[in-house]
Design a protein around this motif. Structure first.
Motif, PDB file in Angstrom:
ATOM      1  N   ALA A 295       0.840  -1.204   0.000  1.00  0.00           N
ATOM      2  CA  ALA A 295       0.000   0.000   0.000  1.00  0.00           C
ATOM      3  C   ALA A 295       0.870   1.248   0.000  1.00  0.00           C
ATOM      4  N   GLU A 296       1.961   1.216   0.761  1.00  0.00           N
ATOM      5  CA  GLU A 296       2.848   2.377   0.792  1.00  0.00           C
ATOM      6  C   GLU A 296       3.484   2.611  -0.577  1.00  0.00           C
ATOM      7  N   ARG A 297       3.891   1.544  -1.245  1.00  0.00           N
ATOM      8  CA  ARG A 297       4.467   1.700  -2.591  1.00  0.00           C
ATOM      9  C   ARG A 297       3.458   2.337  -3.543  1.00  0.00           C
ATOM     10  N   ILE A 298       2.212   1.923  -3.437  1.00  0.00           N
ATOM     11  CA  ILE A 298       1.166   2.481  -4.303  1.00  0.00           C
ATOM     12  C   ILE A 298       1.020   3.977  -4.059  1.00  0.00           C
ATOM     13  N   VAL A 299       0.945   4.362  -2.786  1.00  0.00           N
ATOM     14  CA  VAL A 299       0.789   5.779  -2.448  1.00  0.00           C
ATOM     15  C   VAL A 299       1.986   6.580  -2.953  1.00  0.00           C
ATOM     16  N   ILE A 300       3.189   6.102  -2.676  1.00  0.00           N
ATOM     17  CA  ILE A 300       4.394   6.831  -3.066  1.00  0.00           C
ATOM     18  C   ILE A 300       4.484   6.965  -4.586  1.00  0.00           C
ATOM     19  N   GLU A 301       4.157   5.909  -5.320  1.00  0.00           N
ATOM     20  CA  GLU A 301       4.196   5.981  -6.778  1.00  0.00           C
ATOM     21  C   GLU A 301       3.236   7.035  -7.312  1.00  0.00           C
ATOM     22  N   GLU A 302       2.032   7.090  -6.744  1.00  0.00           N
ATOM     23  CA  GLU A 302       1.049   8.079  -7.191  1.00  0.00           C
ATOM     24  C   GLU A 302       1.505   9.498  -6.863  1.00  0.00           C
ATOM     25  N   LEU A 303       2.033   9.693  -5.675  1.00  0.00           N
ATOM     26  CA  LEU A 303       2.476  11.031  -5.275  1.00  0.00           C
ATOM     27  C   LEU A 303       3.692  11.477  -6.096  1.00  0.00           C
ATOM     28  N   GLU A 304       4.629  10.562  -6.313  1.00  0.00           N
ATOM     29  CA  GLU A 304       5.829  10.912  -7.079  1.00  0.00           C
ATOM     30  C   GLU A 304       5.490  11.205  -8.540  1.00  0.00           C
ATOM     31  N   ARG A 305       4.517  10.493  -9.070  1.00  0.00           N
ATOM     32  CA  ARG A 305       4.125  10.729 -10.464  1.00  0.00           C
ATOM     33  C   ARG A 305       3.560  12.143 -10.629  1.00  0.00           C
ATOM     34  N   ALA A 306       2.772  12.566  -9.658  1.00  0.00           N
ATOM     35  CA  ALA A 306       2.111  13.868  -9.768  1.00  0.00           C
ATOM     36  C   ALA A 306       2.956  15.027  -9.251  1.00  0.00           C
ATOM     37  N   ARG A 307       3.768  14.771  -8.202  1.00  0.00           N
ATOM     38  CA  ARG A 307       4.568  15.818  -7.572  1.00  0.00           C
ATOM     39  C   ARG A 307       5.991  15.301  -7.315  1.00  0.00           C
ATOM     40  N   PRO A 308       6.751  15.076  -8.372  1.00  0.00           N
ATOM     41  CA  PRO A 308       8.081  14.477  -8.198  1.00  0.00           C
ATOM     42  C   PRO A 308       9.058  15.350  -7.414  1.00  0.00           C
ATOM     43  N   GLU A 309       8.765  16.637  -7.312  1.00  0.00           N
ATOM     44  CA  GLU A 309       9.681  17.535  -6.604  1.00  0.00           C
ATOM     45  C   GLU A 309       9.551  17.459  -5.088  1.00  0.00           C
ATOM     46  N   ALA A 310       8.437  16.926  -4.575  1.00  0.00           N
ATOM     47  CA  ALA A 310       8.173  16.923  -3.137  1.00  0.00           C
ATOM     48  C   ALA A 310       8.870  15.759  -2.432  1.00  0.00           C
ATOM     49  N   SER A 311       9.294  16.001  -1.196  1.00  0.00           N
ATOM     50  CA  SER A 311       9.797  14.924  -0.350  1.00  0.00           C
ATOM     51  C   SER A 311       8.628  14.108   0.188  1.00  0.00           C
ATOM     52  N   ILE A 312       8.911  12.907   0.648  1.00  0.00           N
ATOM     53  CA  ILE A 312       7.879  12.043   1.228  1.00  0.00           C
ATOM     54  C   ILE A 312       8.417  11.433   2.516  1.00  0.00           C
ATOM     55  N   LEU A 313       7.682  11.617   3.602  1.00  0.00           N
ATOM     56  CA  LEU A 313       7.963  10.937   4.864  1.00  0.00           C
ATOM     57  C   LEU A 313       6.899   9.869   5.047  1.00  0.00           C
ATOM     58  N   ALA A 314       7.314   8.599   5.010  1.00  0.00           N
ATOM     59  CA  ALA A 314       6.370   7.489   5.094  1.00  0.00           C
ATOM     60  C   ALA A 314       6.756   6.564   6.240  1.00  0.00           C
ATOM     61  N   GLU A 315       5.749   5.937   6.846  1.00  0.00           N
ATOM     62  CA  GLU A 315       5.994   5.124   8.041  1.00  0.00           C
ATOM     63  C   GLU A 315       6.962   3.986   7.777  1.00  0.00           C
ATOM     64  N   GLU A 316       6.783   3.278   6.679  1.00  0.00           N
ATOM     65  CA  GLU A 316       7.575   2.077   6.446  1.00  0.00           C
ATOM     66  C   GLU A 316       8.954   2.370   5.853  1.00  0.00           C
ATOM     67  N   SER A 317       9.018   3.298   4.915  1.00  0.00           N
ATOM     68  CA  SER A 317      10.262   3.499   4.172  1.00  0.00           C
ATOM     69  C   SER A 317      11.046   4.732   4.588  1.00  0.00           C
ATOM     70  N   GLY A 318      10.525   5.513   5.531  1.00  0.00           N
ATOM     71  CA  GLY A 318      11.242   6.685   6.000  1.00  0.00           C
ATOM     72  C   GLY A 318      11.130   7.852   5.042  1.00  0.00           C
ATOM     73  N   THR A 319      12.201   8.634   4.916  1.00  0.00           N
ATOM     74  CA  THR A 319      12.179   9.861   4.122  1.00  0.00           C
ATOM     75  C   THR A 319      12.795   9.636   2.747  1.00  0.00           C
ATOM     76  N   LYS A 320      12.076  10.116   1.724  1.00  0.00           N
ATOM     77  CA  LYS A 320      12.617  10.186   0.370  1.00  0.00           C
ATOM     78  C   LYS A 320      12.717  11.666   0.019  1.00  0.00           C
ATOM     79  N   GLU A 321      13.926  12.140  -0.176  1.00  0.00           N
ATOM     80  CA  GLU A 321      14.145  13.561  -0.424  1.00  0.00           C
ATOM     81  C   GLU A 321      13.774  13.932  -1.860  1.00  0.00           C
ATOM     82  N   GLY A 322      13.011  15.025  -1.996  1.00  0.00           N
ATOM     83  CA  GLY A 322      12.699  15.566  -3.305  1.00  0.00           C
ATOM     84  C   GLY A 322      13.578  16.758  -3.617  1.00  0.00           C
TER      85      GLY A 322
END
Length: 273
Positions: free
Chosen positions: A50-77
């Motif tokens: 589920a986290e991969r699905i959310v991150i893929e959708e968010l990155e597709r639409a807003r690739p410049e933004a960072s993501i803080l997620a419970e399972e995978s931690g921080t992905k810097e944009g």
């Protein structure tokens, strides 16, 4: 009916897509309850998927933004001023036990300020959403906190410390719980903080408190609650921030008295040390 902004549409699409995946897996986990091995590994896989699905959708639409997620931690944009805060499965223990009360929670933050929040309960098909300055909604209906003014009439949500989590806070929680039980109409523990905050926003609960929550547990619900006319602070009464240790939420009438009740119980604990 307010038209959702582009950012809210992105968050909603991500939450609903992950929700469909989790609903399918939830049907499987209910069957796994009867096995000796149990569904623990299966749920962990469902959570991460589920986290991969959310991150893929968010990155597709807003690739410049960072993501803080419970399972995978921080992905810097590329843009450090923009960040999504994601809990792909809030209420994992409920999910694990086949209890139909869990949610996907996504918040959006700009320059340290929470701008938008989406909390989706796919089992009940309830989408809570809000954007700063635009009000809060449940599906297509605007929501507001309750109008109750007396703690004696209030139903309060909370989270209970358990093994492996906030063990130092057990005694403090017991004192706070005793105080709340003695001064309100009832206490509920439903195991999904994001939905607890949304229930305060919708007037289903009148107040909520919990210790040791993570940013992804609270951020989206905090936006929704504030846009519904509620107040959310830490246990000292300071405005909620994503790094707050305690979370105290209520409608505007009850928050001062509720906060004082918790503070007084905390003082009793310190005096007893």
């Amino acid at each position: 009916m307010m038209i959702r902004s582009a950012i809210l549409n992105v968050m909603t699409k991500a939450a609903q897509k992950a929700g469909r995946s989790l609903v399918r897996d939830f049907g499987e986990v209910e069957q796994l309850q009867v096995s000796r091995k149990g569904p623990g590994d299966f749920v962990s896989t469902a959570d991460k998927k589920a986290e991969r699905i959310v991150i893929e959708e968010l990155e597709r639409a807003r690739p410049e933004a960072s993501i803080l997620a419970e399972e995978s931690g921080t992905k810097e944009g590329d843009d450090p001023t923009k960040r999504f805060i994601v809990d792909p499965l809030d209420g994992t223990t409920n999910f694990l036990h086949g209890l139909p009360h869990w949610a996907i929670s996504i918040a959006y933050e700009e320059r340290g300020d929470l701008i938008a929040g989406v909390v989706f309960d796919p089992i009940k098909d309830e989408l809570f959403w809000a954007e700063r300055g635009q009000g809060a909604f449940l599906n297509d209906r605007r929501i507001r906190v309750s109008a109750r003014q007396n703690l004696a009439d209030a139903v309060v949500g909370t989270g209970i410390p358990h093994i492996g989590r906030d063990t130092k806070g057990h005694i403090l929680f017991q004192r706070r719980l005793a105080a709340v039980m003695g001064n309100t109409a009832g206490v509920r523990r439903w195991g999904t903080a994001s939905l607890d905050l949304c229930y305060v926003a919708a007037g289903r609960f009148d107040a909520f408190w919990e210790r040791a929550l993570s940013p992804w547990d609270v951020a989206a619900g905090a936006v929704i609650l504030k846009e519904a006319g509620g107040f959310i602070t830490d246990a000292s009464g300071r405005a909620y921030k994503v790094d707050s240790v305690d979370t105290v939420a209520a409608n505007d009438s009850l928050h001062p008295a509720f906060l004082k009740l918790l503070k007084d119980a905390s003082k009793e604990e310190k005096a007893a040390e």
